[in-house]
Design an enzyme around this catalytic site. Structure first.
Site, short mmCIF file in Angstrom:
data_model
loop_
_atom_site.label_atom_id
_atom_site.label_comp_id
_atom_site.label_asym_id
_atom_site.label_seq_id
_atom_site.Cartn_x
_atom_site.Cartn_y
_atom_site.Cartn_z
N HIS A 1 32.35 41.47 31.11
CA HIS A 1 32.35 40.30 31.99
C HIS A 1 31.72 39.10 31.30
O HIS A 1 30.51 39.03 31.12
CB HIS A 1 31.58 40.65 33.28
CG HIS A 1 31.55 39.56 34.30
ND1 HIS A 1 30.41 39.14 34.92
CD2 HIS A 1 32.56 38.80 34.80
CE1 HIS A 1 30.71 38.17 35.77
NE2 HIS A 1 32.01 37.95 35.72
N GLU B 1 28.28 40.81 30.34
CA GLU B 1 27.84 42.04 31.03
C GLU B 1 28.86 43.13 30.71
O GLU B 1 30.06 42.98 31.01
CB GLU B 1 27.77 41.81 32.54
CG GLU B 1 26.65 40.85 32.94
CD GLU B 1 26.63 40.55 34.43
OE1 GLU B 1 25.53 40.50 35.00
OE2 GLU B 1 27.71 40.34 35.03
N SER C 1 35.44 39.91 37.65
CA SER C 1 34.09 39.64 38.17
C SER C 1 33.73 40.60 39.29
O SER C 1 32.55 40.75 39.60
CB SER C 1 34.02 38.23 38.75
OG SER C 1 34.29 37.28 37.77
N ASN D 1 25.54 38.04 39.26
CA ASN D 1 25.99 37.59 40.58
C ASN D 1 25.23 38.27 41.70
O ASN D 1 25.01 37.70 42.76
CB ASN D 1 27.50 37.80 40.73
CG ASN D 1 28.26 36.73 39.96
OD1 ASN D 1 27.76 35.62 39.77
ND2 ASN D 1 29.44 37.06 39.47
N1 LIG Z 1 36.78 31.64 36.38
C1 LIG Z 1 35.58 32.18 36.25
O1 LIG Z 1 34.55 31.50 36.40
C2 LIG Z 1 35.44 33.64 35.90
C3 LIG Z 1 34.22 34.10 35.35
C4 LIG Z 1 34.12 35.44 34.95
C5 LIG Z 1 35.20 36.30 35.12
N2 LIG Z 1 36.36 35.84 35.70
C6 LIG Z 1 37.48 36.77 35.82
O2 LIG Z 1 38.44 36.48 34.81
C7 LIG Z 1 39.74 36.79 35.28
C8 LIG Z 1 40.64 35.59 35.09
O3 LIG Z 1 40.10 34.49 35.76
P1 LIG Z 1 40.55 33.00 35.42
O4 LIG Z 1 39.63 32.10 36.16
O5 LIG Z 1 40.73 32.83 33.95
O6 LIG Z 1 42.00 32.95 36.13
P2 LIG Z 1 43.20 31.92 35.93
O7 LIG Z 1 43.89 31.85 37.23
O8 LIG Z 1 42.71 30.66 35.27
O9 LIG Z 1 44.15 32.66 34.85
C9 LIG Z 1 44.83 33.85 35.10
C10 LIG Z 1 45.97 33.94 34.10
O10 LIG Z 1 46.57 35.25 34.20
C11 LIG Z 1 47.95 35.09 33.97
N3 LIG Z 1 48.65 36.27 34.48
C12 LIG Z 1 48.81 36.67 35.77
N4 LIG Z 1 49.52 37.81 35.82
C13 LIG Z 1 49.80 38.16 34.53
C14 LIG Z 1 50.51 39.24 33.93
N5 LIG Z 1 51.06 40.21 34.67
N6 LIG Z 1 50.59 39.28 32.59
C15 LIG Z 1 50.04 38.31 31.82
N7 LIG Z 1 49.36 37.25 32.34
C16 LIG Z 1 49.25 37.18 33.67
C17 LIG Z 1 48.31 33.81 34.69
O11 LIG Z 1 49.55 33.26 34.23
C18 LIG Z 1 47.11 32.92 34.34
O12 LIG Z 1 47.32 32.20 33.14
C19 LIG Z 1 39.59 37.25 36.74
O13 LIG Z 1 39.56 38.65 36.76
C20 LIG Z 1 38.23 36.69 37.14
O14 LIG Z 1 37.58 37.50 38.10
C21 LIG Z 1 36.50 34.53 36.07
#
Ligand SMILES: NC(=O)c1ccc[n+]([C@@H]2O[C@H](COP(=O)([O-])OP(=O)(O)OC[C@H]3O[C@@H](n4cnc5c(N)ncnc54)[C@H](O)[C@@H]3O)[C@@H](O)[C@H]2O)c1
Length: 281
Positions: A138, A150, A117, A189
């Site tokens: 995104h 996006e 994000s 955002n």
């Molecule tokens: N949550 C939201 O609303 C949202 C919206 C848009 C984008 N994002 C983006 O999406 C991404 C993930 O967010 P999320 O909310 O799903 O996070 P999350 O914490 O729910 O999940 C992250 C996952 O990554 C895994 N992980 C960490 N290191 C790793 C590695 N080296 N190899 C493999 N897996 C690994 C973890 O085990 C975990 O399951 C971030 O970059 C965030 O900015 C989040």
């Protein structure tokens, strides 16, 4: 079409499932086996509810669940794929090391996308030898419901890479928009932050109560939630930290967090999750 999704958290799990619902074979990789199990259970629950409501047949749901293969092995996940979407923790160093690994292990013509994000693709593409095939893609939470994607081009991204990301979003039944420049906050955002900051300025200046500002935006702009209700929903600490980060990195007064927002966060009134924020729950 074969896709790998790296990271099976709240975003990765649903990105994988949304693709599989539209006929794409997906390898969903996470270093934590428990996260893979959780992703599978959660997707089973979501598709099960669609079947109960008559919006999806049992057969189609089962096929879509089977199309998501779970693995902890990155090399196995990316073997023979055309596209990789990275969705691990929002941590620059973790993402950079994954991009370096993806560059080494995935087929040389696979597109490498990040769902970050806040991290522009140039910072991740710099860890690879092939920035031309890297971009941001995104998605919005929850991916199974939210239609928008996006797509952000970095300075080294080719037109072909952008076209392939647009095409993938469409095959996944999502609506793509393309940003030709890397900017903080992308489109959604950035506009949300702008509107929210203005709402806080009106509050701090004593122009109206937070309830009336929310009502004005909900009734006058037809937003489903005004900025204060939305802040309570996502967590006021999240809203506050996003502003503080922007203020510290740009030094721009426009991003300075409101003193009233800061006071809420310092008092531990973070919104729904703590039972009180701007409103009581
Ligand atoms: N949550 C939201 O609303 C949202 C919206 C848009 C984008 N994002 C983006 O999406 C991404 C993930 O967010 P999320 O909310 O799903 O996070 P999350 O914490 O729910 O999940 C992250 C996952 O990554 C895994 N992980 C960490 N290191 C790793 C590695 N080296 N190899 C493999 N897996 C690994 C973890 O085990 C975990 O399951 C971030 O970059 C965030 O900015 C989040």
């Amino acid at each position: 079409m074969k896709l790998a999704v790296v990271g099976a958290g709240s975003m990765g799990a649903q990105i994988a499932q949304q693709a599989a619902l539209h006929g794409i074979d997906v390898a969903l990789q996470d270093k934590a086996p428990a996260q893979l199990g959780k992703a599978r259970d959660s997707n089973q629950g979501h598709l099960g509810r669609r079947v109960e409501k008559g919006r999806l047949s049992r057969d189609d749901a089962d096929r879509a669940l089977d199309r998501v293969r779970l693995t902890t092995d990155l090399g196995d996940a990316v073997a023979g794929v055309e596209f990789v979407i990275e969705a691990v923790f929002e941590d620059l160093e973790v993402k950079r090391s994954i991009f370096a690994e993806l560059d080494r292990q995935s087929p040389p013509d696979a597109v490498l996308a990040s769902n970050s994000s806040t991290i522009g693709i140039s910072k991740l593409a710099a860890a690879t030898k092939s920035p031309e095939r890297c971009l941001n893609m995104h998605f919005f939470f929850p991916v199974l419901v939210m239609d928008l994607v996006e797509i952000v081009r970095g300075p080294g991204t080719t037109d072909e890479t952008v076209d392939r990301a647009v095409e993938l979003a469409r095959v996944m039944d999502r609506t793509p928009v393309v940003l030709n420049k890397e900017i903080d906050g992308f489109i959604v955002n950035r506009i949300l932050h702008g509107a929210t900051q203005e709402a806080y300025r009106l509050l701090d200046a004593g122009v109206a109560s937070f309830e009336d500002i929310d009502t004005a935006i909900e009734k006058g702009l037809n937003w489903p939630m005004g900025p204060f209700r939305l802040g309570d929903f996502s967590g006021l600490d999240v809203t506050y930290n996003a502003r503080l980060h922007m203020y510290r990195t740009t030094g721009d007064e426009r991003y300075r967090p409101s003193p009233q927002l800061e006071a809420k966060v310092k008092a531990g009134k973070l919104g729904r999750k703590t039972g009180e924020g701007w409103y009581r729950y």
